[in-house]
Design an enzyme around this catalytic site. Structure first.
Site, PDB file in Angstrom:
ATOM      1  N   ASP A  24       0.787  -1.253   0.000  1.00 58.54           N
ATOM      2  CA  ASP A  24       0.000   0.000   0.000  1.00 58.54           C
ATOM      3  C   ASP A  24       0.814   1.296   0.000  1.00 58.54           C
ATOM      4  O   ASP A  24       0.422   2.279   0.663  1.00 58.54           O
ATOM      5  CB  ASP A  24      -0.971   0.015   1.193  1.00 58.54           C
ATOM      6  CG  ASP A  24      -1.961  -1.133   1.145  1.00 58.54           C
ATOM      7  OD1 ASP A  24      -1.874  -1.974   0.234  1.00 58.54           O
ATOM      8  OD2 ASP A  24      -2.829  -1.193   2.040  1.00 58.54           O
ATOM      9  N   GLU A  72      -4.702  -0.814  -1.338  1.00 53.81           N
ATOM     10  CA  GLU A  72      -6.014  -0.885  -0.680  1.00 53.81           C
ATOM     11  C   GLU A  72      -6.957   0.027  -1.457  1.00 53.81           C
ATOM     12  O   GLU A  72      -6.744   1.244  -1.507  1.00 53.81           O
ATOM     13  CB  GLU A  72      -5.925  -0.435   0.781  1.00 53.81           C
ATOM     14  CG  GLU A  72      -7.288  -0.517   1.482  1.00 53.81           C
ATOM     15  CD  GLU A  72      -7.253  -0.064   2.948  1.00 53.81           C
ATOM     16  OE1 GLU A  72      -6.157   0.147   3.496  1.00 53.81           O
ATOM     17  OE2 GLU A  72      -8.343   0.086   3.517  1.00 53.81           O
ATOM     18  N   LYS A 129      -6.801  -4.733  -3.198  1.00 56.86           N
ATOM     19  CA  LYS A 129      -7.452  -5.448  -2.080  1.00 56.86           C
ATOM     20  C   LYS A 129      -8.451  -4.536  -1.382  1.00 56.86           C
ATOM     21  O   LYS A 129      -8.146  -3.381  -1.082  1.00 56.86           O
ATOM     22  CB  LYS A 129      -6.389  -5.947  -1.098  1.00 56.86           C
ATOM     23  CG  LYS A 129      -5.543  -4.852  -0.461  1.00 56.86           C
ATOM     24  CD  LYS A 129      -4.487  -5.469   0.425  1.00 56.86           C
ATOM     25  CE  LYS A 129      -3.626  -4.423   1.106  1.00 56.86           C
ATOM     26  NZ  LYS A 129      -4.308  -3.556   2.045  1.00 56.86           N
ATOM     27  N   LYS A 132      -7.753  -4.827   4.768  1.00 53.83           N
ATOM     28  CA  LYS A 132      -6.435  -4.468   5.283  1.00 53.83           C
ATOM     29  C   LYS A 132      -5.432  -5.572   4.941  1.00 53.83           C
ATOM     30  O   LYS A 132      -4.294  -5.300   4.612  1.00 53.83           O
ATOM     31  CB  LYS A 132      -6.495  -4.246   6.803  1.00 53.83           C
ATOM     32  CG  LYS A 132      -7.518  -3.203   7.253  1.00 53.83           C
ATOM     33  CD  LYS A 132      -7.300  -1.853   6.588  1.00 53.83           C
ATOM     34  CE  LYS A 132      -8.284  -0.817   7.118  1.00 53.83           C
ATOM     35  NZ  LYS A 132      -8.299   0.401   6.255  1.00 53.83           N
ATOM     36  N   VAL A 157       3.154   0.548   4.151  1.00 55.23           N
ATOM     37  CA  VAL A 157       2.434   1.410   5.084  1.00 55.23           C
ATOM     38  C   VAL A 157       0.987   0.924   5.191  1.00 55.23           C
ATOM     39  O   VAL A 157       0.436   0.392   4.236  1.00 55.23           O
ATOM     40  CB  VAL A 157       2.466   2.874   4.609  1.00 55.23           C
ATOM     41  CG1 VAL A 157       3.893   3.385   4.612  1.00 55.23           C
ATOM     42  CG2 VAL A 157       1.856   3.070   3.222  1.00 55.23           C
ATOM     43  N   THR A 158       0.391   1.080   6.362  1.00 57.18           N
ATOM     44  CA  THR A 158       1.039   1.471   7.586  1.00 57.18           C
ATOM     45  C   THR A 158       1.395   0.209   8.379  1.00 57.18           C
ATOM     46  O   THR A 158       0.743  -0.812   8.254  1.00 57.18           O
ATOM     47  CB  THR A 158       0.131   2.387   8.457  1.00 57.18           C
ATOM     48  OG1 THR A 158      -1.069   1.663   8.784  1.00 57.18           O
ATOM     49  CG2 THR A 158      -0.241   3.648   7.726  1.00 57.18           C
ATOM     50  N   CYS A 162      -2.196  -2.354   7.582  1.00 52.41           N
ATOM     51  CA  CYS A 162      -2.176  -3.315   6.468  1.00 52.41           C
ATOM     52  C   CYS A 162      -0.932  -4.196   6.437  1.00 52.41           C
ATOM     53  O   CYS A 162      -1.001  -5.350   6.003  1.00 52.41           O
ATOM     54  CB  CYS A 162      -2.369  -2.573   5.152  1.00 52.41           C
ATOM     55  SG  CYS A 162      -4.051  -1.917   5.026  1.00 52.41           S
ATOM     56  N   GLN A 202       7.940 -13.678  21.798  1.00 52.29           N
ATOM     57  CA  GLN A 202       7.570 -15.083  22.016  1.00 52.29           C
ATOM     58  C   GLN A 202       8.191 -16.000  20.955  1.00 52.29           C
ATOM     59  O   GLN A 202       7.534 -16.886  20.414  1.00 52.29           O
ATOM     60  CB  GLN A 202       6.041 -15.241  22.031  1.00 52.29           C
ATOM     61  CG  GLN A 202       5.345 -14.342  23.054  1.00 52.29           C
ATOM     62  CD  GLN A 202       3.849 -14.480  22.987  1.00 52.29           C
ATOM     63  OE1 GLN A 202       3.293 -15.464  23.469  1.00 52.29           O
ATOM     64  NE2 GLN A 202       3.198 -13.498  22.373  1.00 52.29           N
TER      65      GLN A 202
HETATM   66  C1  C5J Z   1      -3.199   0.699   5.433  1.00 48.83           C
HETATM   67  C2  C5J Z   1      -4.859   1.967   6.604  1.00 48.83           C
HETATM   68  N1  C5J Z   1      -2.764   0.510   4.184  1.00 48.83           N
HETATM   69  N2  C5J Z   1      -3.984   2.433   7.498  1.00 48.83           N
HETATM   70  N3  C5J Z   1      -4.454   1.195   5.573  1.00 48.83           N
HETATM   71  O1  C5J Z   1      -2.502   0.472   6.388  1.00 48.83           O
HETATM   72  O2  C5J Z   1      -6.033   2.241   6.707  1.00 48.83           O
END
Ligand code: C5J
Length: 221
Positions: A24, A72, A129, A132, A157-158, A162, A202
């Protein structure tokens, strides 16, 4: 088997089953006037990931390894946009509304496209897509299977939305996932730090994390 120095321990990989997933890096998240800004974020913060992501992308391209890009976004008729996603909160503009870079987060609009600095090369797979995670309602998983991939490096990002969602989806599907920590960014520095911590905690419950220099070093043999 080559090993990339990483947390919580070395990331072993086979070159023939290694791929890069760029999540993204879209104008809607990184540039002013897009989705990220309508939610009240300082989008300039995400630019910090671009130089490292460029080096990572070049290293994979130079090694002839597969690169996937995700975006996205939603269909222009909004048929894949749940009302719960469109109506949540009080953004200045909602998904599908017209903004300075076209309709917010809509496939085919300038804002939904990938930033020029990291633009896909011909032949690289681009996955649109609606969620996320990159596996939900897409053919991403089929692409990975058809190429016989097992080891995935993630940038994008972010970090906590996502990128993390897709890493968790991939981890549950049996992939070994490595996050490139300087090639990912969040609007919230504390969320990025927490995400890296929870991925490697973990004994690598979601996967591994390291910086781009370590990955490039390993790719260069
Ligand atoms: C992504 C968002 N790409 N932060 N989307 O992380 O809404």
């Amino acid at each position: 088997m080559p090993v990339i120095k990483a947390q919580p321990f070395g990331f072993p990989f086979e070159t023939k089953s290694l791929g890069l997933v760029m999540i993204d890096f879209q104008r809607d998240f990184v540039e002013p006037g897009g989705f990220g800004e309508t939610l009240g974020n300082d989008v300039s913060q995400l630019r910090a990931a671009i130089p490292a992501a460029q080096r990572l992308l070049s290293a994979f391209r130079n090694a002839g390894l597969p690169v996937f890009h995700t975006r996205e976004c939603h269909r222009p008729d909004l048929s894949d946009l749940p009302p719960s996603k469109r109506n949540r909160g009080a953004p200045k503009l909602r998904i599908g509304d017209i903004g300075p870079m076209g309709r917010i987060l809509i496939a085919g609009e300038p804002g939904a496209d990938i930033i020029p600095e990291l633009y896909p090369a011909p032949g690289e797979v681009v996955i649109d897509k609606p969620g996320k995670g990159a596996f939900f309602a897409t053919e991403f998983g089929d692409h990975l299977v058809s190429r016989g991939l097992q080891h995935l490096v993630f940038a994008g990002v972010t970090t906590e939305v996502c990128v993390q969602t897709t890493m968790r989806e991939a981890n549950d599907r049996g992939y070994d996932c490595l996050l490139a920590t300087d090639a990912t960014q969040s609007y919230f520095p504390q969320f990025k730090a927490a995400t890296v911590d929870m991925i490697v905690a973990q004994g690598g419950i979601v996967g591994w994390a390291t910086d781009v220099d370590r990955i490039v070093e390993a790719l260069n043999g």
